[in-house]
Design a protein around this motif. Sequence first.
Motif, short mmCIF file in Angstrom:
data_model
loop_
_atom_site.label_atom_id
_atom_site.label_comp_id
_atom_site.label_asym_id
_atom_site.label_seq_id
_atom_site.Cartn_x
_atom_site.Cartn_y
_atom_site.Cartn_z
N THR A 251 51.10 5.44 -32.39
CA THR A 251 50.45 4.26 -32.27
C THR A 251 50.84 3.26 -33.29
OG1 THR A 251 48.44 4.93 -33.42
CG2 THR A 251 48.57 5.10 -31.03
N VAL A 252 50.49 1.92 -33.29
CA VAL A 252 50.78 0.87 -34.10
C VAL A 252 49.85 1.17 -35.47
CG1 VAL A 252 50.27 -1.55 -34.97
CG2 VAL A 252 51.71 -0.82 -32.76
N VAL A 253 48.19 1.51 -34.93
CA VAL A 253 47.39 1.84 -35.82
C VAL A 253 47.92 3.01 -36.77
CG1 VAL A 253 44.84 2.60 -36.25
CG2 VAL A 253 45.35 0.48 -34.79
N GLN A 254 48.24 4.10 -36.02
CA GLN A 254 48.69 5.24 -37.19
C GLN A 254 49.61 5.12 -38.02
OE1 GLN A 254 46.90 8.38 -37.20
NE2 GLN A 254 48.28 8.53 -38.82
N SER A 255 50.56 4.25 -37.37
CA SER A 255 51.79 3.80 -38.39
C SER A 255 51.05 2.95 -39.69
CB SER A 255 52.67 3.13 -37.81
OG SER A 255 52.28 1.78 -37.18
N MET A 256 50.22 2.19 -39.38
CA MET A 256 49.50 1.40 -40.59
C MET A 256 48.61 2.38 -41.44
SD MET A 256 48.21 -1.86 -38.26
CE MET A 256 47.41 -2.69 -39.55
N VAL A 257 48.16 3.44 -40.87
CA VAL A 257 47.64 4.55 -41.63
C VAL A 257 48.60 5.23 -42.46
CG1 VAL A 257 46.34 6.70 -41.64
CG2 VAL A 257 45.51 4.80 -40.27
N ASP A 258 49.64 5.48 -41.73
CA ASP A 258 50.72 6.33 -42.59
C ASP A 258 51.23 5.43 -43.76
OD1 ASP A 258 50.65 8.22 -40.68
OD2 ASP A 258 51.99 7.47 -39.51
N GLU A 259 51.30 4.06 -43.57
CA GLU A 259 51.87 3.04 -44.47
C GLU A 259 50.83 2.70 -45.67
OE1 GLU A 259 53.30 -0.09 -42.36
OE2 GLU A 259 55.09 0.83 -41.64
N GLY A 260 49.56 3.35 -45.60
CA GLY A 260 48.52 3.00 -46.31
C GLY A 260 47.78 1.78 -46.28
N ARG A 261 48.09 1.04 -45.19
CA ARG A 261 47.67 -0.27 -44.67
C ARG A 261 46.03 -0.26 -44.33
NH1 ARG A 261 51.65 -4.24 -44.82
NH2 ARG A 261 53.66 -3.20 -44.70
N LEU A 262 45.82 0.85 -43.75
CA LEU A 262 44.34 1.29 -43.08
C LEU A 262 44.20 2.63 -43.55
CD1 LEU A 262 44.70 0.02 -39.24
CD2 LEU A 262 43.33 -1.01 -41.06
N SER A 263 42.72 2.76 -43.60
CA SER A 263 42.34 3.94 -43.69
C SER A 263 41.72 4.44 -42.57
CB SER A 263 40.83 3.84 -44.55
OG SER A 263 39.82 3.21 -43.80
N PRO A 264 41.79 6.08 -42.27
CA PRO A 264 41.36 6.61 -41.18
C PRO A 264 40.17 6.32 -40.39
CG PRO A 264 42.24 8.31 -42.86
CD PRO A 264 42.16 7.07 -43.46
N GLU A 265 39.26 5.78 -41.31
CA GLU A 265 37.88 5.23 -40.75
C GLU A 265 38.07 3.89 -40.19
OE1 GLU A 265 37.58 8.49 -43.48
OE2 GLU A 265 38.39 6.53 -43.91
N GLU A 266 38.90 2.83 -40.82
CA GLU A 266 39.11 1.73 -40.24
C GLU A 266 40.11 1.73 -38.96
OE1 GLU A 266 39.38 -1.14 -44.37
OE2 GLU A 266 41.42 0.18 -43.61
N ALA A 267 41.04 2.78 -38.93
CA ALA A 267 41.90 2.91 -37.68
C ALA A 267 40.94 3.24 -36.64
CB ALA A 267 42.87 3.81 -37.96
N ALA A 268 39.82 4.24 -36.67
CA ALA A 268 39.15 4.77 -35.48
C ALA A 268 38.46 3.52 -34.90
CB ALA A 268 37.99 5.44 -36.04
N SER A 269 37.98 2.20 -35.41
CA SER A 269 37.62 1.26 -34.70
C SER A 269 38.35 -0.13 -34.67
CB SER A 269 36.21 0.94 -35.51
OG SER A 269 36.61 0.30 -36.76
N HIS A 270 39.60 0.12 -34.98
CA HIS A 270 40.46 -0.91 -34.78
C HIS A 270 40.97 -1.48 -33.52
CE1 HIS A 270 44.21 -3.22 -35.59
NE2 HIS A 270 43.78 -3.40 -36.84
#
Length: 359
Positions: A251-270
């Motif tokens: 997913t786009v959001v998981q790729s942002m987590v992989d790149e350090g742009r989002l935390s897992p907590e932020e991704a859960a509600s993105h």
Amino acid sequence: MELLTIGAFAKASRLSPKALRLYDELGLLTPARVDQVTGYRLYAPEQLDQARLVAWLRRLGMPLARIRQVCALEAGPAAEEIRAFWARAEAETAARRDLAAFLVDHLSRKDPVMSPISEPLGIRYAALSDPGLVRTSNQDTVYAGSRLLAVADGYGSGGAPASAAAVEALRPLEDGSVPAAGLLNVLEDAVDRARQAVQGVSGADPAPEDAGTTLTAMLWTGSQLALVHIGDSRVHLLRDGELFQITHDHTVVQSMVDEGRLSPEEAASHPQRSLLIRALGRGADSTPDLRLHDARRGDRYLLCSDGLSTVVPAEEIRRVLSGGGEPEQAVRELVALANGSGGPDNVSCVVADVLEYRP
């Protein structure tokens, strides 16, 4: 100010004259002056810092287009961009490492048909799919058999037939033996059949680019479970009371987590957490993740659509799976938990227990 010739500048910056000419053409590192008579490029000494940065970024493997973006930023944002690039590179390296391990494992096996195992193992399984409490139809498809376990989560106006076609394309894996040495090719062929099947049903859709499906499946080989994964459905393994997620969301959001742009907590509600970067559908990247897991007696596997994982916390999933009930009871409890949390999406689960084989 004394300018440097391209040769002197190349030596000082550790970039070749050929690279400097290319970077000039791309607008990445423009000379301070170009001699009108000779055409020689001349550089200012203060350009060395940028040239060295370009050289370092190239050594990292960063594409030229992204280097141009980094060089246009201030120091702080540039550092963040480099950090994000390297985090993504490490994630991609980890995926290639898994594939390399997969290949090494298969090529190292002496028995081309099936490796010997210390004890014969089998699986006990159950599957359940539910439309949830909000959606008017169910676009998920599940399958559970003695060899094949699968979950597909359709999307778009043709999502239901797309998910059904993908799973149906894998059904031949349920019958016949699969040589361990050829397992990778078998899985690749199965994904290709699923891709063609999905394109076949989406071709009749008025908006075919909006019809597709995820696909997550496991093939039981007697001592191992081989995984095919495309999209954001998940596979969890419960082993010795601990729950492990053994798939990676595409997913786009998981790729942002992989790149350090989002935390897992932020991704859960993105708001874009369900936007896929890999799927089976027209125009989609359908490259699968392939993994092989050595099974142990007592393992419990869960395959589920995101209708479960986005609304039910991992600890609740672990509690149900470790409760000791039969697979049929576990899938019913998991679906009930999703619906108890509002049931905003279709929810599908497959639970399989690894146990001693009894013919």
